[in-house]
Design a protein around this motif. Structure first.
Motif: not given
Length: 74
Positions: A67-68, A70-74
């Motif tokens: 979940r973390g 997936r939420q982190r912008p790259d």
């Protein structure tokens, strides 16, 4: 269908009770300087519960990581 579920619960409970009464011998488990003496059936139950707890913890940890990520912008 409800009768089938009740029958399965009764059969499973009977197997667990039979296991309990056939495994009354005691065993001693040692770790470092601590030791614990308990019936075999109690040891199996304790290992089962510890396995459920640790397995649930690992699953929750992995879900949190995914979940973390997936939420982190790259």
């Amino acid at each position: 269908m409800r009768t089938l579920y009740i029958a399965l619960i009764v059969v499973f409970t009977a197997i667990v009770v039979l296991f309990k009464f056939q495994n009354l011998e005691t065993v001693t488990v040692s770790l470092l300087s601590a030791s614990l003496t308990l019936p075999v059936s109690g040891l199996v139950f304790a290992v089962y519960v510890l396995g459920m707890l640790t397995g649930g913890f690992v699953l929750a940890l992995l879900r949190g990581w995914v979940r973390g990520a997936r939420q982190r912008p790259d």
